[in-house]
Design a protein around this motif. Structure first.
Motif, PDB file in Angstrom:
ATOM      1  N   TYR A 164       0.058  -0.536  -3.298  1.00 58.36           N
ATOM      2  CA  TYR A 164       0.450  -0.748  -1.902  1.00 58.36           C
ATOM      3  C   TYR A 164       0.047  -2.139  -1.409  1.00 58.36           C
ATOM      4  O   TYR A 164       0.804  -2.809  -0.705  1.00 58.36           O
ATOM      5  CB  TYR A 164      -0.186   0.308  -1.005  1.00 58.36           C
ATOM      6  CG  TYR A 164       0.409   1.687  -1.141  1.00 58.36           C
ATOM      7  CD1 TYR A 164       1.787   1.878  -1.192  1.00 58.36           C
ATOM      8  CD2 TYR A 164      -0.407   2.808  -1.214  1.00 58.36           C
ATOM      9  CE1 TYR A 164       2.333   3.144  -1.317  1.00 58.36           C
ATOM     10  CE2 TYR A 164       0.132   4.080  -1.344  1.00 58.36           C
ATOM     11  CZ  TYR A 164       1.506   4.248  -1.390  1.00 58.36           C
ATOM     12  OH  TYR A 164       2.044   5.500  -1.519  1.00 58.36           O
ATOM     13  N   ALA A 165      -1.162  -2.561  -1.763  1.00 58.69           N
ATOM     14  CA  ALA A 165      -1.686  -3.815  -1.221  1.00 58.69           C
ATOM     15  C   ALA A 165      -0.999  -5.047  -1.801  1.00 58.69           C
ATOM     16  O   ALA A 165      -0.736  -6.015  -1.079  1.00 58.69           O
ATOM     17  CB  ALA A 165      -3.193  -3.899  -1.467  1.00 58.69           C
ATOM     18  N   ASN A 217     -10.733   2.795  -3.368  1.00 60.22           N
ATOM     19  CA  ASN A 217      -9.458   2.721  -4.082  1.00 60.22           C
ATOM     20  C   ASN A 217      -9.390   1.473  -4.972  1.00 60.22           C
ATOM     21  O   ASN A 217     -10.356   0.740  -5.123  1.00 60.22           O
ATOM     22  CB  ASN A 217      -8.280   2.796  -3.102  1.00 60.22           C
ATOM     23  CG  ASN A 217      -7.106   3.585  -3.670  1.00 60.22           C
ATOM     24  OD1 ASN A 217      -6.697   3.380  -4.807  1.00 60.22           O
ATOM     25  ND2 ASN A 217      -6.566   4.491  -2.868  1.00 60.22           N
ATOM     26  N   PRO A 260     -10.291  -2.372   3.114  1.00 59.83           N
ATOM     27  CA  PRO A 260      -9.382  -1.253   3.388  1.00 59.83           C
ATOM     28  C   PRO A 260      -9.330  -0.305   2.186  1.00 59.83           C
ATOM     29  O   PRO A 260      -9.440  -0.742   1.034  1.00 59.83           O
ATOM     30  CB  PRO A 260      -8.029  -1.928   3.592  1.00 59.83           C
ATOM     31  CG  PRO A 260      -8.337  -3.360   3.893  1.00 59.83           C
ATOM     32  CD  PRO A 260      -9.602  -3.671   3.156  1.00 59.83           C
ATOM     33  N   ASN A 261      -9.174   0.979   2.462  1.00 58.64           N
ATOM     34  CA  ASN A 261      -9.077   1.992   1.399  1.00 58.64           C
ATOM     35  C   ASN A 261      -7.615   2.080   0.970  1.00 58.64           C
ATOM     36  O   ASN A 261      -6.845   2.892   1.473  1.00 58.64           O
ATOM     37  CB  ASN A 261      -9.586   3.337   1.923  1.00 58.64           C
ATOM     38  CG  ASN A 261      -9.672   4.377   0.817  1.00 58.64           C
ATOM     39  OD1 ASN A 261      -9.508   4.070  -0.360  1.00 58.64           O
ATOM     40  ND2 ASN A 261      -9.917   5.617   1.195  1.00 58.64           N
ATOM     41  N   ILE A 262      -7.229   1.221   0.026  1.00 57.76           N
ATOM     42  CA  ILE A 262      -5.809   1.089  -0.315  1.00 57.76           C
ATOM     43  C   ILE A 262      -5.670   0.791  -1.801  1.00 57.76           C
ATOM     44  O   ILE A 262      -6.523   0.137  -2.405  1.00 57.76           O
ATOM     45  CB  ILE A 262      -5.156  -0.029   0.540  1.00 57.76           C
ATOM     46  CG1 ILE A 262      -3.643  -0.080   0.333  1.00 57.76           C
ATOM     47  CG2 ILE A 262      -5.796  -1.384   0.242  1.00 57.76           C
ATOM     48  CD1 ILE A 262      -2.944  -1.013   1.311  1.00 57.76           C
ATOM     49  N   SER A 263      -4.602   1.291  -2.401  1.00 57.86           N
ATOM     50  CA  SER A 263      -4.373   1.066  -3.824  1.00 57.86           C
ATOM     51  C   SER A 263      -3.805  -0.331  -4.052  1.00 57.86           C
ATOM     52  O   SER A 263      -3.227  -0.950  -3.153  1.00 57.86           O
ATOM     53  CB  SER A 263      -3.398   2.104  -4.381  1.00 57.86           C
ATOM     54  OG  SER A 263      -2.081   1.848  -3.926  1.00 57.86           O
ATOM     55  N   THR A 288      -8.997  -7.422   1.985  1.00 58.31           N
ATOM     56  CA  THR A 288      -9.455  -6.938   0.685  1.00 58.31           C
ATOM     57  C   THR A 288     -10.121  -8.066  -0.098  1.00 58.31           C
ATOM     58  O   THR A 288     -11.198  -7.886  -0.681  1.00 58.31           O
ATOM     59  CB  THR A 288      -8.265  -6.373  -0.121  1.00 58.31           C
ATOM     60  OG1 THR A 288      -7.742  -5.232   0.560  1.00 58.31           O
ATOM     61  CG2 THR A 288      -8.681  -5.982  -1.524  1.00 58.31           C
TER      62      THR A 288
END
Length: 475
Positions: free
Chosen positions: A254-255, A90, A248-251, A219
């Motif tokens: 969001y992060a 992401n 982490p697999n996060i945009s 991240t």
């Protein structure tokens, strides 16, 4: 702003909602959907002014590295670096890695313009003003996003609540809103004070990394370690896999952006679309008198409000409205144009079945750094391909354990090496490559080499290639 802005182009997505044109092996950012150049090339063009921008940093996945290099070379666009993501994680870690790289290359005070590579944007005075306003705000520490003034109640975009006004510079973000249903979108449009979240950002490299340290330390750690341990491979920079995959697999929304107190938004009204579905392509294209958009070999009779696209067969459509017909050489999609968002679900269904999964991954035509090939015909123990090789390029020195090949030159000049012996072939000449021989194909000429390859043998998969020498680092 006197210091050059550093563009960061995100080019690793696989865009399934524009299937069957867009597939994993060649997704929508590398397709010419709205003009003669690809969306990625159009993005490079937007950051081509050397008085405003430094050379771009591109972050993509390893499978697209040669497409990125080829399409940048076609525009003679200089690149500051092509970062290769070893796994999909992401946008948060992708942008953090680019920021860490840019901080090393340009300094922590570098201002980064984060751009998806698959958007359609019209450059006008409003766009240029917005870029300068955003860059000024980012240089002062704000993390800036671009908010598009909505023209209709769109359910395919996220929204930003803010008091930002056109031409008024950066304003604080009050909150981010998830993609709404239609009643909610209509309510927000009537209420006012909401902007479409474009996914484009302007950030200071150091300021962004500082926020990552506070809000997304895992991240940041993964991004920095992957850059520190990166390896140079030809013209590419391979981010370290062991470090990168811990992220982490996060945009990034969001992060960082939904949590930071430094988020600001520039309200803009330049023409923009994320081209996230076929109906978005239709909305952004020139239409005929009946509100149709066509591309390729198409004949229409009493058709209204539709999108008809073909890159292969001639399509004839009669007596329909609100329809999308998208045809490639091996797959055709037909559905309501107004329900084009459902293509993504269709791709999931195709991907889940062994027989149809390849239709979501590869095209009949596969592109390689030396040119590419198209599958023409296949059967038990044989396969026919059309190969095309760019001037001055050569394939790897290789051999096969399970197949023999015949090459017939259709156009251009071929230099063929078989077990150390070199033969030059011109149009209408052919040569046989026996099973197990060490061979190489080179185009020594000034025009593209085109030939027909006939493979025969017990196994014809692409993984039956033993590369001995390769100028593209694939041995």
């Amino acid at each position: 702003m006197t210091k050059l802005i550093v563009p960061v182009i995100l080019a690793g997505g696989q865009g399934t909602r524009l299937w069957p044109m867009s597939r994993a092996a060649r997704p929508k950012q590398f397709l010419a959907l709205t003009g003669s150049t690809s969306l990625f090339q159009q993005t490079l063009h937007r950051v081509a002014d050397p008085a405003i921008y430094a050379p771009a940093i591109v972050i993509t996945n390893s499978e697209y590295r040669f497409i990125v290099a080829e399409q940048a070379a076609e525009l003679a666009a200089p690149l500051a670096g092509v970062l290769l993501e070893p796994v999909a994680r992401n946008t948060a870690v992708a942008i953090a890695a680019a920021a860490a790289f840019a901080s090393k290359r340009f300094g922590p005070d570098a201002v980064l313009h984060i751009l998806p590579s698959d958007h359609d944007v019209v450059i006008d005075a409003g766009y240029r003003d917005a870029v300068q306003q955003a860059a000024s705000a980012a240089a002062k520490g704000s993390l800036v996003t671009f908010g598009i003034v909505p023209t209709h109640p769109e359910t395919g975009y996220g929204y930003i609540k803010s008091r930002a006004q056109i031409g008024a510079g950066a304003s604080p973000v009050e909150r981010f809103v998830e993609k709404p249903d239609l009643p909610k979108a209509e309510q927000m449009l009537a209420e006012g004070g909401y902007l479409w979240n474009s996914g484009m950002f302007m950030i200071g490299a150091g300021a962004f990394l500082d926020e990552c340290a506070t809000l997304a330390p895992e991240t940041l750690a993964a991004a920095r370690a992957s850059v520190d341990a990166a390896k140079v491979d030809l013209d590419f920079i391979r981010l370290d896999q062991a470090a990168f995959e811990t992220a982490p697999n996060i945009s990034v929304d969001y992060a960082i952006f939904e949590k930071t107190t430094k988020a600001a938004v520039i309200a803009v009204n330049f023409a923009w679309s994320d081209l996230g579905s076929w109906d978005a392509v239709w909305k952004n294209a020139a239409k005929d008198a009946a509100n149709n958009v066509t591309q390729g070999a198409v004949t229409l009779d009493n058709v209204n409000g539709s999108l008809i696209v073909s890159d292969h067969a001639h399509i004839a459509v009669s007596g329909l409205e609100d329809v999308a017909v998208i045809a490639t050489s091996d797959a055709i999609y037909v559905g309501k144009l107004s329900e084009a968002q459902k293509v993504g679900a269709m791709v999931k269904t195709l991907r889940a079945a062994k027989a149809t999964a390849p239709l979501t991954e590869i095209h009949k035509t596969a592109y390689r750094p030396w040119g590419g090939y198209s599958s023409v015909l296949s059967g038990e123990r044989f396969q026919v391909k059309r190969l095309f090789v760019k001037p001055g390029k050569k394939l790897s020195l290789q051999k096969h354990h399970h197949r023999a090949e015949h090459w017939i030159v259709v156009r251009g000049t071929a230099e063929v090496t078989i077990d150390g012996t070199i033969t030059t072939l011109s149009e209408n000449q052919s040569i046989y490559l026996p099973l197990g021989c060490t061979h190489r194909l080179t185009n020594p000429g000034k025009i593209e080499l085109e030939l027909i390859e006939v493979q025969t043998g017990s196994y014809l998969g692409e993984d039956d290639i033993i590369r001995i020498e390769d100028e593209f680092g694939r041995t």
